[in-house]
Design a protein around this motif. Structure first.
Motif, PDB file in Angstrom:
ATOM      1  N   GLN A   4       0.834  -1.205   0.000  1.00  0.00           N
ATOM      2  CA  GLN A   4       0.000   0.000   0.000  1.00  0.00           C
ATOM      3  C   GLN A   4       0.870   1.258   0.000  1.00  0.00           C
ATOM      4  N   SER A  37      -4.073   8.838  -3.700  1.00  0.00           N
ATOM      5  CA  SER A  37      -5.317   8.463  -4.377  1.00  0.00           C
ATOM      6  C   SER A  37      -6.154   9.729  -4.522  1.00  0.00           C
ATOM      7  N   GLU A  50     -14.510   1.696  -6.159  1.00  0.00           N
ATOM      8  CA  GLU A  50     -14.807   1.575  -4.723  1.00  0.00           C
ATOM      9  C   GLU A  50     -16.287   1.892  -4.490  1.00  0.00           C
ATOM     10  N   GLU A  85     -13.565   5.783   3.334  1.00  0.00           N
ATOM     11  CA  GLU A  85     -14.279   5.802   2.052  1.00  0.00           C
ATOM     12  C   GLU A  85     -15.660   5.166   2.225  1.00  0.00           C
ATOM     13  N   GLY A 108      -7.801  -1.099  -0.751  1.00  0.00           N
ATOM     14  CA  GLY A 108      -9.236  -1.026  -1.040  1.00  0.00           C
ATOM     15  C   GLY A 108      -9.720  -2.174  -1.913  1.00  0.00           C
ATOM     16  N   SER A 121      -2.980   1.002  -2.205  1.00  0.00           N
ATOM     17  CA  SER A 121      -4.039   1.124  -1.207  1.00  0.00           C
ATOM     18  C   SER A 121      -4.496  -0.289  -0.861  1.00  0.00           C
ATOM     19  N   THR A 153     -10.876   3.017   6.392  1.00  0.00           N
ATOM     20  CA  THR A 153     -12.253   2.668   6.039  1.00  0.00           C
ATOM     21  C   THR A 153     -13.127   3.899   5.855  1.00  0.00           C
TER      22      THR A 153
END
Ligand SMILES: Nc1ncnc2c1ncn2[C@@H]1O[C@H](COP(=O)(O)OP(=O)(O)OP(=O)(O)O)[C@@H](O)[C@H]1O
Ligand SMILES: Nc1ncnc2c1ncn2[C@@H]1O[C@H](COP(=O)(O)OP(=O)(O)OP(=O)(O)O)[C@@H](O)[C@H]1O
Ligand SMILES: [Mg+2]
Ligand SMILES: [Mg+2]
Lengths: 264, 264
Positions: free
Chosen positions: A9, B126, A93, B93, A128, A126, B91
């Motif tokens: 990440q 990001s 996402e 997001e 995600g 990341s 978390t």
């Protein structure tokens, strides 16, 4: 089929450079290699000489419109192909937030694949949904790291995520090893960080974890400007600068991975 | 109050190193500086000598439990303070996906702040909700870049995002400039990339955009191993290696930012 997720990440540690050049090194040994670009920034796609904007079938359409692997991959040569990324992945996402089984869409698309010896999954910086799809689809993990202090900080978070995916989704997942990248030999910082890493990754020391057999690869990738130049030519280091340290190091790594098999 | 977002979705280009050392350089000029760590990896927090795991009040509690700035910041010295990050931000997001005004929570928390001359927001690699909170809370943007080919690829996506935030949320947002980091002088790659960047960022060339006045900073940050060593000591480069190139370059940059004012 060995499905290797290249993951960290931390940004800019050499994931994409490793994915491209290890894949190319394995192809030079006669292996059939499929790359999958999981990063919306699409650097692997660019590095392989493809403009992601021109790919209407890509990883995004596979994940959100359930296209098949055959529909989205592009052949690059007799032994190699890629599933390109696309900027639309940046919203994955949100798009996938309430989709059932959202972490295993990619896994289901590639599990019955028999055409390749290696699938190489390049992950974004990341932890995600895109990286989770990569980890769920893989059976091995390679963790590139720059031997800098902050790199050590991220390792335990990364291993926690790997353990969760292993326990809940993908029991075959194992960490093959940690790869030292962008190494500047003879700097004290690198030596100190490498010592800390070796103390942590003693094989067998963490029994029952997915990293119980993980090791630090013998091959260390040295810092070499040629590796930073080849993306703009859409080539691997072997086509761009075959005599360089970058080519020597990445072929040595491809040989090491191919010869030592699965996390042994 | 100048609120500067340090942003680039490309990983490992020097955002955090820049945030820490420019802030420290400004404090050495007598400015009052507040850092905000928007990256769940919390490298800015570590770099300033704080263990994020020990911070029960942090950016995550500010964004999700609406704590105030005073409740979450930690004073570091007579002129400096930080809002630490925390792994729970990973978390964010998902947690914030259906919260009304989710991009402006941070902005509302700091807008009435008068105690600082500079707020420095370190963003993750990001363009998700954390970076959007950073862009919505800022009035200036600094884009660190490594002069490598792939760095150029990401610039237009980044500028699109900045324009959207400017048009829809934050009309005061402007790009102050691009900062060349980790520069290896005398490499052909760096020279070619810098030429391309200069051709793009001609001030006034993109009238009516938030980057119309953007420039490439005169100060270029050279690659210097001392900059990679100081995070493990929880110090800025000025305390760790005051005579190094890293210290010289970052003080020069802090001077340039302080003296040339807002995107002029
Ligand atoms: N050994 C090396 N020597 C010199 N430059 C390198 C080396 N490895 C990678 N680079 C360059 O450093 C930059 C970062 O590498 P790369 O993009 O592979 O990292 P990454 O981990 O994939 O980044 P991200 O987190 O953004 O996906 C690139 O410009 C790349 O060309
Ligand atoms: N000028 C420099 N010379 C040598 N090393 C540097 C320099 N700038 C940063 N580094 C080191 O390179 C690595 C990446 O830098 P840094 O963490 O600041 O980048 P970043 O853009 O914040 O990364 P991320 O995208 O993960 O947030 C760190 O280990 C840092 O200590
Ligand atoms: Mg990458
Ligand atoms: Mg950072």
């Amino acid at each position: 089929m060995r499905r290797i997720a290249i993951i960290n990440q931390k940004g800019g540690v050499g994931k994409t450079t490793t994915a491209v050049n290890v894949g190319a090194g394995l192809a030079r040994r006669g292996r059939r290699v499929l790359w999958i670009d999981l990063d919306p920034q699409a650097h692997l796609t660019f590095h392989l000489g493809i403009d992601p904007r021109s790919c209407s079938a890509n990883l995004h359409t596979l994940l959100t419109r359930h296209q098949t692997l055959k529909e989205v991959r592009q052949s690059l040569g007799e032994r190699t192909a890629v599933v390109p990324s696309h900027i639309d992945l940046a919203t994955a996402e949100g798009e996938l937030v309430s989709v059932i089984g959202r972490e295993t869409i990619l896994r289901n698309a590639i599990l019955n694949e028999t055409e390749y010896d290696y699938v190489i999954l390049d992950c974004p910086p990341s932890l995600g949904i895109l990286t989770l799809n990569g980890l769920s689809a893989a059976n091995e993990v390679v963790i590139p790291m720059q031997p800098h202090f902050l790199a050590l900080q991220g390792v335990s978070t990364l291993l926690d995520t790997i353990r969760l995916v292993h326990d809940r989704i993908n029991p075959e997942l194992r960490v093959t090893g940690v790869l030292l990248c962008m190494h500047e030999p003879n700097t004290r910082l690198a030596c100190e960080v490498i010592d800390d890493l070796r103390a942590f990754f003693v094989p067998g020391r963490h029994a029952e974890t997915p990293w119980a057999q993980a090791r630090i690869f013998e091959t260390i990738i040295r810092r070499n400007i040629k590796l930073a130049e080849c993306p703009s030519h859409g080539m691997s280091i072997f086509d761009y600068a075959p005599g360089s340290h970058g080519a020597v190091d990445y072929q040595k790594l491809a040989d090491e991975i191919d010869e030592t098999g699965f996390a042994s």
